[in-house]
Write a protein that holds these residues in place. Structure first.
Motif, PDB file in Angstrom:
ATOM      1  N   GLY A  59      13.502  59.463  25.091  1.00 53.91           N
ATOM      2  CA  GLY A  59      14.657  59.351  24.210  1.00 53.91           C
ATOM      3  C   GLY A  59      15.811  58.519  24.717  1.00 53.91           C
ATOM      4  N   VAL A  60      15.602  57.741  25.793  1.00 51.71           N
ATOM      5  CA  VAL A  60      16.706  56.929  26.310  1.00 51.71           C
ATOM      6  C   VAL A  60      16.692  55.501  25.765  1.00 51.71           C
ATOM      7  N   GLY A  61      15.703  55.167  24.929  1.00 50.66           N
ATOM      8  CA  GLY A  61      15.714  53.857  24.288  1.00 50.66           C
ATOM      9  C   GLY A  61      14.752  52.849  24.864  1.00 50.66           C
ATOM     10  N   LYS A  62      13.710  53.298  25.557  1.00 49.75           N
ATOM     11  CA  LYS A  62      12.749  52.359  26.170  1.00 49.75           C
ATOM     12  C   LYS A  62      11.961  51.610  25.093  1.00 49.75           C
ATOM     13  N   THR A  63      11.396  52.352  24.176  1.00 49.47           N
ATOM     14  CA  THR A  63      10.591  51.737  23.113  1.00 49.47           C
ATOM     15  C   THR A  63      11.442  50.815  22.246  1.00 49.47           C
ATOM     16  N   GLU A  64      12.688  51.207  22.039  1.00 46.57           N
ATOM     17  CA  GLU A  64      13.576  50.435  21.174  1.00 46.57           C
ATOM     18  C   GLU A  64      13.823  49.039  21.728  1.00 46.57           C
ATOM     19  N   VAL A  65      13.735  48.879  23.058  1.00 46.17           N
ATOM     20  CA  VAL A  65      13.936  47.561  23.657  1.00 46.17           C
ATOM     21  C   VAL A  65      12.954  46.544  23.064  1.00 46.17           C
ATOM     22  N   ALA A  66      11.676  46.917  22.995  1.00 49.57           N
ATOM     23  CA  ALA A  66      10.665  45.999  22.455  1.00 49.57           C
ATOM     24  C   ALA A  66      10.916  45.707  20.981  1.00 49.57           C
ATOM     25  N   LYS A  67      11.272  46.724  20.223  1.00 47.81           N
ATOM     26  CA  LYS A  67      11.522  46.536  18.799  1.00 47.81           C
ATOM     27  C   LYS A  67      12.683  45.572  18.564  1.00 47.81           C
ATOM     28  N   LEU A 104      22.024  71.614  31.626  1.00 45.72           N
ATOM     29  CA  LEU A 104      21.326  72.897  31.617  1.00 45.72           C
ATOM     30  C   LEU A 104      19.858  72.690  31.984  1.00 45.72           C
ATOM     31  N   ASP A 105      19.206  73.767  32.327  1.00 48.08           N
ATOM     32  CA  ASP A 105      17.804  73.710  32.745  1.00 48.08           C
ATOM     33  C   ASP A 105      16.897  73.780  31.517  1.00 48.08           C
ATOM     34  N   LEU A 106      16.877  72.687  30.751  1.00 49.02           N
ATOM     35  CA  LEU A 106      16.104  72.648  29.522  1.00 49.02           C
ATOM     36  C   LEU A 106      14.724  72.047  29.770  1.00 49.02           C
ATOM     37  N   ALA A 107      13.746  72.537  29.014  1.00 52.17           N
ATOM     38  CA  ALA A 107      12.400  71.972  29.113  1.00 52.17           C
ATOM     39  C   ALA A 107      12.361  70.581  28.497  1.00 52.17           C
ATOM     40  N   LYS A 108      13.083  70.389  27.398  1.00 50.45           N
ATOM     41  CA  LYS A 108      13.120  69.109  26.703  1.00 50.45           C
ATOM     42  C   LYS A 108      14.570  68.671  26.554  1.00 50.45           C
ATOM     43  N   VAL A 109      14.994  67.827  27.470  1.00 57.99           N
ATOM     44  CA  VAL A 109      16.378  67.365  27.492  1.00 57.99           C
ATOM     45  C   VAL A 109      16.615  66.427  26.315  1.00 57.99           C
ATOM     46  N   PRO A 110      17.682  66.620  25.544  1.00 58.42           N
ATOM     47  CA  PRO A 110      17.928  65.735  24.394  1.00 58.42           C
ATOM     48  C   PRO A 110      18.226  64.307  24.832  1.00 58.42           C
ATOM     49  N   GLY A 111      17.635  63.358  24.087  1.00 56.24           N
ATOM     50  CA  GLY A 111      17.885  61.951  24.353  1.00 56.24           C
ATOM     51  C   GLY A 111      18.951  61.407  23.426  1.00 56.24           C
ATOM     52  N   VAL A 112      19.151  60.122  23.494  1.00 59.03           N
ATOM     53  CA  VAL A 112      20.152  59.474  22.651  1.00 59.03           C
ATOM     54  C   VAL A 112      19.792  59.631  21.172  1.00 59.03           C
ATOM     55  N   ALA A 113      18.489  59.596  20.869  1.00 56.96           N
ATOM     56  CA  ALA A 113      18.067  59.761  19.478  1.00 56.96           C
ATOM     57  C   ALA A 113      18.529  61.106  18.918  1.00 56.96           C
ATOM     58  N   GLU A 114      18.466  62.142  19.748  1.00 58.61           N
ATOM     59  CA  GLU A 114      18.923  63.463  19.306  1.00 58.61           C
ATOM     60  C   GLU A 114      20.438  63.496  19.136  1.00 58.61           C
ATOM     61  N   THR A 115      21.148  62.793  20.002  1.00 52.54           N
ATOM     62  CA  THR A 115      22.601  62.707  19.850  1.00 52.54           C
ATOM     63  C   THR A 115      22.960  62.099  18.503  1.00 52.54           C
ATOM     64  N   ILE A 116      22.282  61.017  18.157  1.00 53.25           N
ATOM     65  CA  ILE A 116      22.536  60.353  16.873  1.00 53.25           C
ATOM     66  C   ILE A 116      22.157  61.268  15.717  1.00 53.25           C
ATOM     67  N   ASP A 117      21.010  61.946  15.832  1.00 46.45           N
ATOM     68  CA  ASP A 117      20.578  62.879  14.781  1.00 46.45           C
ATOM     69  C   ASP A 117      21.620  63.971  14.561  1.00 46.45           C
ATOM     70  N   TRP A 118      22.121  64.519  15.643  1.00 45.11           N
ATOM     71  CA  TRP A 118      23.089  65.618  15.554  1.00 45.11           C
ATOM     72  C   TRP A 118      24.386  65.132  14.911  1.00 45.11           C
ATOM     73  N   ALA A 119      24.854  63.980  15.361  1.00 41.62           N
ATOM     74  CA  ALA A 119      26.083  63.426  14.795  1.00 41.62           C
ATOM     75  C   ALA A 119      25.913  63.137  13.302  1.00 41.62           C
ATOM     76  N   ASN A 120      24.770  62.592  12.939  1.00 44.94           N
ATOM     77  CA  ASN A 120      24.490  62.321  11.523  1.00 44.94           C
ATOM     78  C   ASN A 120      24.478  63.597  10.698  1.00 44.94           C
ATOM     79  N   ALA A 121      23.834  64.637  11.229  1.00 50.68           N
ATOM     80  CA  ALA A 121      23.743  65.909  10.509  1.00 50.68           C
ATOM     81  C   ALA A 121      25.127  66.512  10.292  1.00 50.68           C
ATOM     82  N   LEU A 122      25.948  66.485  11.325  1.00 53.61           N
ATOM     83  CA  LEU A 122      27.294  67.056  11.224  1.00 53.61           C
ATOM     84  C   LEU A 122      28.158  66.241  10.254  1.00 53.61           C
ATOM     85  N   ALA A 123      28.039  64.924  10.328  1.00 54.06           N
ATOM     86  CA  ALA A 123      28.812  64.079   9.413  1.00 54.06           C
ATOM     87  C   ALA A 123      28.398  64.332   7.969  1.00 54.06           C
TER      88      ALA A 123
END
Length: 291
Positions: free
Chosen positions: A47-55, A231-250
């Protein structure tokens, strides 16, 4: 097809024009990869944007994006080419129906060849950006096979002959480090580790990718995600999740993030049941309401 930007600064600006905010280190790695014709291996958390680089590169350079999604059990035929056996069988039956002489070579012409991503990238050469996504999911044998392809950008098809790229495509290889890739492949590539962005950069990313989100809300969300990652999370949120959360709240009309809204929308950013159970009693801390 567009020319490669003439400097790291120009590339950084061009990436920004396509809504990808790269730091100096990443821009330099991409610039060197394009200019020197070497594959670029990008590692980092999901979720840090690796795949997005190629796109973004494919869009920026006006090239075709060819994606090879790796997975456990993938083999050379699934990545390179295979023959359309059902079509060959139909051709044989058609020849038999008209009592024509069937030449085996006739059944291995271009019309029966099914290109998979690697052969497609070899044939298109510098008109393509090849994305080898999540190579760490594949096994050692496939990684060794890929190394051979990346070394020569050529393949011999017994029934057709040698196929080689006049000029290699741009290549982005990504890994989430579920296993360590071999040194031989790393030596063939340039390397860059993409980390989670700092607070200011993540706010800028949210504002770029979701301009409808209020700046104050974007900073609240980015700050909360930064605390979630501690926090000690199994699945740390990436940038995509940050954008999703911000979009949902907006979308819900929020102007600031509070504990109640965080609880109602937690599924937009924390996508694991055990992680949600861990976060739920600490939401006041996560949103910064604990004093």
């Amino acid at each position: 097809m567009q020319a490669i930007p003439g400097s790291v600064e120009e590339l950084t600006a061009a990436l920004g024009d396509h809504a990808y905010l790269a730091d100096r280190g990443l821009s330099t790695a991409i610039y060197l990869s394009l200019s020197l014709g070497k594959p670029l291996l990008l590692e980092g958390e999901a979720g840090v944007g690796k795949t997005e680089v190629a796109k973004v590169l494919a869009e920026l350079l006006g090239r075709e994006l060819i994606r090879l999604q790796c997975y456990e059990g993938i083999d050379a035929s699934q990545a390179l080419y295979e023959w359309n056996y059902s079509r060959q069988l139909i051709a044989v039956r058609a020849m038999d129906a008209v009592e024509a002489d069937t030449d085996v070579q006739d059944l291995f012409g271009p019309e029966f060849l099914v290109e998979r991503p690697l052969l497609s990238a070899i044939r298109r050469g510098d008109r393509a950006v090849l994305l080898v996504d999540e190579l760490d999911r594949a096994d050692d044998e496939f990684e060794a096979f890929l190394l051979e392809i990346l070394s020569e950008f050529a393949v011999t098809i017994p029934e057709v002959g040698r196929v080689a790229a006049e000029t290699p495509p741009a290549v982005i290889v990504t890994s989430n480090r579920t296993r360590e890739l071999h040194d031989a492949l790393k030596r063939r590539c340039l390397y860059h580790w993409i980390d989670h962005p700092d607070l200011d950069r993540e706010v800028a990313i949210v504002r770029t990718r979701a301009p409808q989100v209020d700046p104050t809300l974007a900073r609240d969300v980015a700050g909360a995600v930064e605390r979630l990652r501690a926090l000690d999370l199994a699945k740390v949120p990436g940038v995509a999740e940050t954008i999703d959360w911000a979009n949902a709240l907006a979308f819900l009309g929020a102007e600031r993030l509070d504990t109640s809204l965080a609880r109602d929308t937690l599924g937009a950013v924390v996508k694991d049941h055990e992680d949600q159970a861990l976060v739920a009693p600490r939401l006041a801390e996560v949103v910064g309401e604990d004093g």
